[in-house]
Scaffold this active site. Structure first.
Site, PDB file in Angstrom:
ATOM      1  N   GLN A 107     -26.449  55.901 -43.691  1.00 52.16           N
ATOM      2  CA  GLN A 107     -25.243  56.100 -44.493  1.00 52.16           C
ATOM      3  C   GLN A 107     -24.223  55.013 -44.202  1.00 52.16           C
ATOM      4  OE1 GLN A 107     -25.235  60.449 -42.945  1.00 52.16           O
ATOM      5  NE2 GLN A 107     -23.552  60.371 -44.389  1.00 52.16           N
ATOM      6  N   PHE A 167     -26.893  63.936 -44.765  1.00 53.75           N
ATOM      7  CA  PHE A 167     -26.007  65.043 -44.386  1.00 53.75           C
ATOM      8  C   PHE A 167     -25.127  64.749 -43.174  1.00 53.75           C
ATOM      9  CE2 PHE A 167     -30.018  66.783 -46.197  1.00 53.75           C
ATOM     10  CZ  PHE A 167     -29.505  67.160 -47.430  1.00 53.75           C
ATOM     11  N   GLU A 173     -25.130  58.773 -40.155  1.00 52.17           N
ATOM     12  CA  GLU A 173     -23.876  58.021 -40.185  1.00 52.17           C
ATOM     13  C   GLU A 173     -23.800  57.098 -38.971  1.00 52.17           C
ATOM     14  OE1 GLU A 173     -20.379  60.360 -41.119  1.00 52.17           O
ATOM     15  OE2 GLU A 173     -19.081  58.766 -40.434  1.00 52.17           O
ATOM     16  N   ARG A 205     -11.006  66.562 -37.502  1.00 53.97           N
ATOM     17  CA  ARG A 205     -11.165  67.308 -38.759  1.00 53.97           C
ATOM     18  C   ARG A 205     -11.225  68.811 -38.500  1.00 53.97           C
ATOM     19  NH1 ARG A 205     -12.026  66.468 -44.296  1.00 53.97           N
ATOM     20  NH2 ARG A 205     -11.662  64.259 -43.992  1.00 53.97           N
ATOM     21  N   ARG A 228     -22.205  67.420 -42.614  1.00 60.43           N
ATOM     22  CA  ARG A 228     -21.527  67.958 -43.803  1.00 60.43           C
ATOM     23  C   ARG A 228     -20.369  68.920 -43.461  1.00 60.43           C
ATOM     24  NH1 ARG A 228     -25.433  69.474 -48.844  1.00 60.43           N
ATOM     25  NH2 ARG A 228     -24.067  68.813 -50.510  1.00 60.43           N
ATOM     26  N   ALA A 288     -17.405  61.736 -45.559  1.00 60.42           N
ATOM     27  CA  ALA A 288     -16.130  62.401 -45.847  1.00 60.42           C
ATOM     28  C   ALA A 288     -16.005  62.750 -47.336  1.00 60.42           C
ATOM     29  CB  ALA A 288     -14.948  61.538 -45.382  1.00 60.42           C
ATOM     30  N   GLU A 340     -18.997  67.785 -49.560  1.00 57.80           N
ATOM     31  CA  GLU A 340     -18.977  68.712 -48.426  1.00 57.80           C
ATOM     32  C   GLU A 340     -18.313  70.067 -48.689  1.00 57.80           C
ATOM     33  OE1 GLU A 340     -17.068  65.364 -46.303  1.00 57.80           O
ATOM     34  OE2 GLU A 340     -18.173  66.089 -44.577  1.00 57.80           O
TER      35      GLU A 340
END
Ligand code: MTE
Ligand code: MOS
Length: 775
Positions: free
Chosen positions: A208, A239, A243, A321, A353, A522, A724
């Site tokens: 990703q 998912f 990343e 987050r 996610r 994100a 997400e």
């Protein structure tokens, strides 16, 4: 063209319900994933040697026996890395190959490179590593007690939470925990590295985040970034799991390719993928809340302890987050949210996610439920009085004003459309009539902030070429993982040029076409890359307009791109004719576009600011049934209403909502990660780790996209991110199961039920509630 509106008289423009560009290729097997790239001559395959211990000093590694095996080319260790043994995405010192200590069971310590996978696989067992076993920390609880963190704890605070709790009419406290989750993408982690001239390296990697893979390879090989190219056409699911974790695979493959001067592929088999790479963070929560007589929150102190794992990886972003979603839709006037990134000798957890938000929201929902049970009121009533207001009570704990709040309208609309109150009454009746089976129902509201918390990540680039036959080549920094980003961005370009979508060639993401990109994460992929591609296309269209105006001898403002043609009054030419004409006039038909999200800022020290450009909202009601003799549960019905702004592609968004919900359901009901007392993951394959199957999908499954709800903030054609947020709608399933369990104790007792609510956990919670109810 106005970025606020796209006209719709072409095939596949913005807002059109067009299918995923690769839908047919996916189902016919013609979509090329990295393992489908025709084998390069001389390609080798590599397999990791991993630590069997959760925490151990590496005393020595003897590779002689493995290296002597026929077909083995290299056995590489940390000391063979020419550059830095560090691929940390945020901090430093996160090695590709463990050098002095192995910090989790599964930590790669060496890499065997051989002619074939099977040879490497067997030779890996012949690498003799001597360990001195150390005492690991395996639980979040123990790490908390010992104050072992991967980086310092993070606190969001406002007002006087402790004072407010102490002065409040009632004080309630409790604990809850939620489990982690394996990404279980269909395509496992994979990279194919191909050495080029001198030290050049190209790596095809399922990632990703091509730019970060590029940086990782550059660092590990000790070469400048411009000698490394990463390419990814598509992923078979990611998912969040690709990343940062994919960088390990890219860097290791590149290391092996640089050493052998041969192409090298690393493809993790499922068990290795699950053991070696990180997952969703499991969390443990503790709360104390002070409320008034109606159940309105006056003060709250909430601890969030996450399993960061052996290193920080993306935990800083995930924890931020989680903290920023510990309010969900509720106004918390006096609040302290304490985040602890616990360092444990288990695999480093990572993006998944929702990126911490699902965990944060789950915690506050339990607090809301607790207040309701304590006061013997309905959970929905407690929700309603705590919702954010629109003109007051509208500032988040981190200081952002919620300007686009639609949660009350949205939940009211859903509740009235599905006769929520009547159904609640029906369930009461069912439960009164049934002893063994119990039903539960719950509503879950969701408010999710869009943008990366760190402002610098909110930027994107695109590269658009128009060729002389009118065909268009599209490239941007976003990656395709099945979420439909590529088709959405192509729709944007089609809209700008007013040409049918089949004229636009979607191409693989490459770091040499669009540099310095952010991860596709994100949920911001289409917001960012859609806008960058819009800007690139607008530049070219502006130039073409000038040529057309000259050709028709009119003003630029009199030229109109419409239905694959270019008009000036009654005259027109085709898009291809204009492209040819523009080239002949020696005007460039190629442009880059760039975009950065406006109006966002974040103070990472104080954890305050305006980190989100906007919020997206959703709500879901789930109805479940449990068998009190076996603990089995079933979702009977789920109805959801999701805000997508003015959807760029309702067909794709529908699929995103459907998939996210089912994935969330899996996290909360059946997917359980189990480690033994030595810290070894026992659930490393589908036989022991249960992801939802088609039969787990609710028999009544109603998905609605909120109509007539353009984004109040100017995004690409007023759309909203969708990747997400709907995952969190599945929290309604877990809350409904809790509701069903609570029926055994007449609804006043909080069920002792963490996530995931597996049949075992439900059965134990039922027995526990029964026992407490008797007292
Ligand atoms: N959908 C599919 N089919 N496969 C995926 O891997 N990843 C999700 C979501 N939807 C994913 C998916 C995650 S974690 C994110 S952040 C977004 O897609 C990323 O893409 P977007 O920004 O384009 O929405
Ligand atoms: Mo998604 S967890 O932001 O990759």
């Amino acid at each position: 063209m106005d970025v606020n509106e796209a006209s719709a008289d072409i095939i596949g423009g913005a807002h059109a319900k067009v299918k995923h560009d690769s839908a047919v290729r996916h189902v016919t097997g013609r979509a090329v994933f990295i393992d489908d790239i025709p084998s390069l001559p001389g390609v080798l395959e590599a397999v990791f040697v991993i630590s069997p211990y959760a925490y151990a000093k590496i005393v020595s590694i003897d590779i002689s026996k493995a290296k002597a095996i026929d077909g083995v080319h290299e056995v590489l260790m940390a000391e063979d890395i020419p550059g830095q043994n560090d691929i940390a995405p945020v901090f430093k010192n996160e090695p590709v190959l463990a050098s002095e200590v192995a910090e989790y069971a599964g930590h790669p310590v060496a890499l065997v490179v051989a002619e074939k996978y099977d040879i490497a696989f067997h030779a890996a067992k012949e690498v003799i590593v001597q360990y001195k076993v150390l005492q690991p920390i395996l639980s979040v609880e123990e790490a908390l007690k010992k104050k072992e963190y991967t980086y310092p704890p993070q606190i969001i605070e406002r007002g006087d939470p402790i004072g407010a709790i102490n002065l409040a009419a009632q004080k309630i406290s409790g604990e809850i925990a939620c489990g982690g989750q394996d990404h279980f993408y269909l395509e496992g982690q994979i990279a194919l590295a191909q050495p080029g001239e001198e030290t050049d390296m190209i790596v095809y990697c399922s990632t990703q985040h091509p730019t970060e893979a590029q940086h990782g390879v550059s660092k590990v090989l000790g070469i400048p970034i411009n000698e490394v190219t990463i390419e990814v056409r598509r992923m078979g699911g990611a998912f969040g799991g690709k990343e940062s974790q994919s960088t390990i695979i890219a860097a290791a493959a590149a290391l092996a390719a640089a050493k052998t001067k041969r192409p090298v592929k690393i493809r993790l088999r499922r068990d290795d993928d699950m053991v070696i790479t990180g997952k969703r963070h499991d969390f443990e929560f503790k709360y104390v809340v002070g409320i008034d007589d109606d159940g309105r929150i006056e003060g709250i102190d909430l601890d969030m302890a996450m399993r960061s794992g052996n290193v920080a990886d993306l935990s800083p972003g995930v924890l931020a987050r989680a903290l920023c979603h510990g309010d969900n839709c509720y106004y918390l006037p006096n609040v302290r949210l304490n985040g602890y990134p616990c360092k444990t000798n288990t695999v480093s957890n990572t993006a998944f996610r929702g990126f911490g938000a699902p965990q944060g929201m789950l915690a506050i929902e339990v607090v809301i439920e607790h207040i309701a049970r304590e006061l013997d009121k309905s959970v929905d009533e407690i929700r309603a009085i705590n919702y954010y207001g629109t003109s007051e009570r509208n500032v988040t704990p981190y200081g952002q004003v919620v300007k686009d709040n639609i949660i009350v309208e949205l939940t009211d609309r859903l509740a009235s459309e599905i006769d929520y109150e009547e159904r609640k009454a029906d369930i009461e009746k069912f439960n009164a009539d049934h002893l063994t089976l119990k039903k539960g129902i719950a509503l879950m509201p969701v408010k999710f902030g869009i943008s990366f918390n760190a402002p610098h990540l909110n930027q994107a680039g695109a590269l658009v070429h128009v060729y002389t036959d009118g065909s268009v080549h599209l490239n941007h920094g976003g990656t395709e993982m099945g979420q439909g980003l590529f088709i959405k961005v192509a729709q944007v370009v089609a809209s700008v040029f007013q040409i049918d979508i089949n004229n636009i060639k979607i191409s693989a993401t490459r770091t040499d076409k669009v540099p310095n990109t952010s991860a596709t994460a994100a949920s911001a992929g289409s917001d960012l890359n859609g806008m960058a591609a819009f800007n690139a296309s607008e530049i070219i269209k502006g130039r073409m307009t000038g040529i057309a105006a000259k050709h028709f001898d009119v003003l630029d403002s009199e030229v109109e791109f419409r239905q694959n043609r270019i008009y000036a009054g009654n005259e027109s030419i085709s898009f291809a004719e204009l492209a040819q004409m523009t080239w002949a006039e020696r005007v460039s038909l190629s442009a880059t576009g760039y975009y950065k999200t406006p109006d966002i800022y974040w103070d990472p020290k104080k954890l305050k600011g305006n980190p989100f450009y906007y919020f997206t909202y959703g709500a879901c009601v789930s109805e479940v049934i449990i068998d009190t003799l076996t603990g089995e549960s079933r979702v009977l019905r789920a109805d959801m209403l999701q805000d997508c702004g003015k959807s760029l592609n309702p067909t794709v968004d529908y699929g995103q909502i459907e998939g996210a919900f089912v994935q969330g359901m899996g996290w909360l009901t059946s997917e359980e990660l189990v480690w033994d007392d030595q810290g070894r993951l026992l659930t490393h394959g589908p036989s022991t780790y249960k992801i939802p199957g088609s039969r787990d999908v609710p028999p009544e499954f109603n998905i609605h996209i909120l109509e007539d709800a353009p984004n109040r903030f100017p995004t690409i054609f007023r759309s909203k991110a969708v990747g997400e947020p709907p995952l969190m709608l599945a929290i309604s399933v877990w809350l409904a199961i809790r509701d069903a369990v609570a029926r055994i104790g007449e609804g006043r007792l909080m069920p002792n039920l963490n996530a995931p609510a597996t049949p075992e956990a439900i059965l134990m919670a039922i027995n526990d509630t029964r026992q407490r109810a008797r007292k």
